[in-house]
Design a protein around this motif. Structure first.
Motif, mmCIF file in Angstrom:
data_model
loop_
_atom_site.group_PDB
_atom_site.id
_atom_site.type_symbol
_atom_site.label_atom_id
_atom_site.label_comp_id
_atom_site.label_asym_id
_atom_site.label_seq_id
_atom_site.Cartn_x
_atom_site.Cartn_y
_atom_site.Cartn_z
ATOM 1 N N ILE A 233 -5.102 7.579 -0.488
ATOM 2 C CA ILE A 233 -4.933 9.038 -0.453
ATOM 3 C C ILE A 233 -5.564 9.624 0.802
ATOM 4 C CG2 ILE A 233 -4.862 9.149 -2.974
ATOM 5 C CD1 ILE A 233 -7.713 10.368 -2.837
ATOM 6 N N THR A 234 -5.578 8.827 1.857
ATOM 7 C CA THR A 234 -6.219 9.263 3.096
ATOM 8 C C THR A 234 -5.330 10.237 3.866
ATOM 9 O OG1 THR A 234 -5.306 7.381 4.295
ATOM 10 C CG2 THR A 234 -7.453 7.089 3.291
ATOM 11 N N ASP A 235 -5.971 11.150 4.550
ATOM 12 C CA ASP A 235 -5.284 12.154 5.356
ATOM 13 C C ASP A 235 -6.225 12.525 6.493
ATOM 14 O OD1 ASP A 235 -4.076 14.352 6.495
ATOM 15 O OD2 ASP A 235 -3.581 15.321 4.602
ATOM 16 N N GLU A 236 -5.770 12.291 7.739
ATOM 17 C CA GLU A 236 -6.660 12.565 8.879
ATOM 18 C C GLU A 236 -7.059 14.028 8.963
ATOM 19 O OE1 GLU A 236 -4.660 13.187 12.892
ATOM 20 O OE2 GLU A 236 -3.288 11.765 11.952
ATOM 21 N N ALA A 237 -6.263 14.911 8.358
ATOM 22 C CA ALA A 237 -6.512 16.341 8.480
ATOM 23 C C ALA A 237 -7.408 16.899 7.381
ATOM 24 C CB ALA A 237 -5.193 17.114 8.475
ATOM 25 N N GLN B 220 0.838 -1.199 0.000
ATOM 26 C CA GLN B 220 0.000 0.000 0.000
ATOM 27 C C GLN B 220 0.869 1.242 0.000
ATOM 28 O OE1 GLN B 220 -3.529 0.218 2.596
ATOM 29 N NE2 GLN B 220 -2.696 2.146 3.397
ATOM 30 N N PHE B 221 0.694 2.090 -1.012
ATOM 31 C CA PHE B 221 1.360 3.383 -1.070
ATOM 32 C C PHE B 221 0.473 4.416 -0.382
ATOM 33 C CE2 PHE B 221 3.662 2.321 -5.311
ATOM 34 C CZ PHE B 221 4.718 1.755 -4.609
ATOM 35 N N ASP B 222 0.949 4.990 0.708
ATOM 36 C CA ASP B 222 0.216 6.050 1.393
ATOM 37 C C ASP B 222 0.654 7.401 0.842
ATOM 38 O OD1 ASP B 222 -1.197 4.322 3.067
ATOM 39 O OD2 ASP B 222 0.443 4.242 4.511
ATOM 40 N N SER B 223 -0.323 8.192 0.381
ATOM 41 C CA SER B 223 0.008 9.483 -0.220
ATOM 42 C C SER B 223 -0.937 10.559 0.289
ATOM 43 C CB SER B 223 -0.072 9.397 -1.751
ATOM 44 O OG SER B 223 0.287 10.623 -2.347
ATOM 45 N N THR B 224 -0.527 11.240 1.349
ATOM 46 C CA THR B 224 -1.337 12.355 1.839
ATOM 47 C C THR B 224 -1.245 13.549 0.902
ATOM 48 O OG1 THR B 224 0.482 13.207 3.191
ATOM 49 C CG2 THR B 224 -1.001 11.630 4.233
ATOM 50 N N VAL B 225 -0.118 13.692 0.197
ATOM 51 C CA VAL B 225 0.052 14.845 -0.689
ATOM 52 C C VAL B 225 -0.921 14.779 -1.857
ATOM 53 C CG1 VAL B 225 1.835 13.860 -2.192
ATOM 54 C CG2 VAL B 225 1.788 16.318 -1.792
#
Length: 378
Positions: free
Chosen positions: A244-248, A191-196
């Motif tokens: 593309i998840t981001d808690e903010a 899994q590639f996590d990408s908040t950007v």
């Protein structure tokens, strides 16, 4: 003949809140009250129990909960060649970075490290799963590292990187070889996590890029290039998920810019699955799944893992109904919006048991949705 259907698979984003036992051990280690060996023994015991509980909760793909991590991104990067961690305790640092934090420092070109600590961690996790569930390795997307360097330097990587002309190729090659080794060790889910990625349509973020002389559209294309070149030629049984998840920040899927961005992601990113967060109170936004490529898996984040309040099961079921209009049953999964290991969890009333309650909520909704579909088919 009676037709049947299956419940949407329930999945997790990756991280879990640590139990009190591990939090106490972390505090003891900081005080010097326990040795590194004693601390790692506690970590191991906690992860052992976590895997069992994930499987008991019906999860078909498990993680180590990222229990050992300090940073969601830097822990992986610091395992590569050419990158170190530097602790800044006082004074000021480049780009107004606050003091008393760990910073990335480059001591050479970024490269593959055959002794990357994630290899041992994955091997331990796979052994614990013992064939009872599949194992997913979460890592920051390769474009995240590039963007971190670009943001550090206002778009001038030569300020901190010794070989700026090879930076993109260095990152891609280091990631590619690392993934090859994880595959050799038995990993079939990366899994590639990408908040950007989720911030590329944000007006403030776009302004920041433009002030640094960077075109947001060019950056989007570059992030796609990072993923596609990194995973090109991968084995057919290796699943790549882009999260593309981001808690903010929750994407505003009603925005035309966000929709165009999502469409481009579906059309151009060479991933096998996409983990996308949605606002449960606006099920109409799930209509954007009409762009989802046939044959690709879609994991929709529906419950907020950053708050203790419980969502309504009926709302989750309704969201599944909408999603089914665009995604085949066997390609649809539901999940929390982001990982459970969020910042300020104490202020938001989160605790170790909250996360399991949220997973139970998703399981109940999936079962109800499956029963409803059976009634419709019959």
């Amino acid at each position: 003949m009676e037709k049947t259907t299956t419940a949407p698979r329930v999945e997790i984003v990756g991280s879990f809140l640590p139990p009190e036992e591990l939090e106490n051990a972390i505090a003891d280690k900081r005080r010097g009250a326990i040795s590194d060996e004693e601390f790692h023994a506690v970590e191991d015991a906690v992860i052992d129990r976590l895997i069992d509980r994930e499987i008991e909760a019906g999860l078909k793909i498990v993680t180590d909960g990222e229990m050992r991590r300090k940073w969601w991104d830097r822990d992986f990067w610091e395992g590569l060649e050419g990158i170190d961690r530097e602790r800044i305790e006082s004074g000021s640092v480049w780009q107004d970075e606050p003091a008393r934090r760990d910073l990335l420092r480059f001591n050479g070109r970024i490269g593959f490290n055959p002794e990357h600590p994630f290899f041992e961690k994955f091997t331990h996790l796979k052994k614990l799963a013992a064939g009872r569930a599949e194992v997913r390795q979460t890592i920051p997307s390769p474009g995240e590292l590039y963007m971190r360097i670009i943001s550090f330097t206002d778009g001038k990587p030569e300020r901190i990187y010794p070989s700026p002309e090879t930076l993109i190729d260095d990152i891609i090659e280091a990631y590619r070889l690392t993934i090859e080794e994880l595959y050799r060790l038995g990993c079939r889910h990366i899994q590639f996590d990408s908040t950007v990625w989720g911030r590329l349509t944000d007006t403030y973020f776009q302004r920041t890029l433009l002030l640094a002389g960077l075109d947001p559209d060019v950056i989007t294309g570059r992030l796609i290039e990072f993923i596609n070149k990194t995973v090109a030629g991968r084995p057919a049984d290796l699943e790549i998920t882009l999260a593309i998840t981001d808690e903010a920040r929750l994407p505003n899927w009603d925005s035309e810019a966000e929709q165009a961005h999502l469409h481009r992601m579906f059309e151009e990113v060479d991933a096998d699955a996409f983990l996308l967060p949605f606002d449960l109170t606006s099920p109409g936004q799930l209509e954007q799944l009409r762009w989802a490529p046939a044959g690709k898996r879609v994991i929709i984040g529906l419950v907020n893992s950053a708050t203790s309040g419980l969502e309504n099961v009926a709302d989750i079921v309704n969201a599944i109904r909408v999603a089914r209009s665009y995604v085949a049953d066997d390609k649809l999964s539901i999940s929390p919006i982001c990982g459970f290991k969020v910042s300020d969890r104490e202020l938001q009333g989160l605790n170790y048991e909250t996360q399991w309650t949220k997973i139970d909520l998703l399981n109940r909704a999936a079962e109800i949705a499956a029963q409803e579909e059976c009634i419709i088919l019959n």
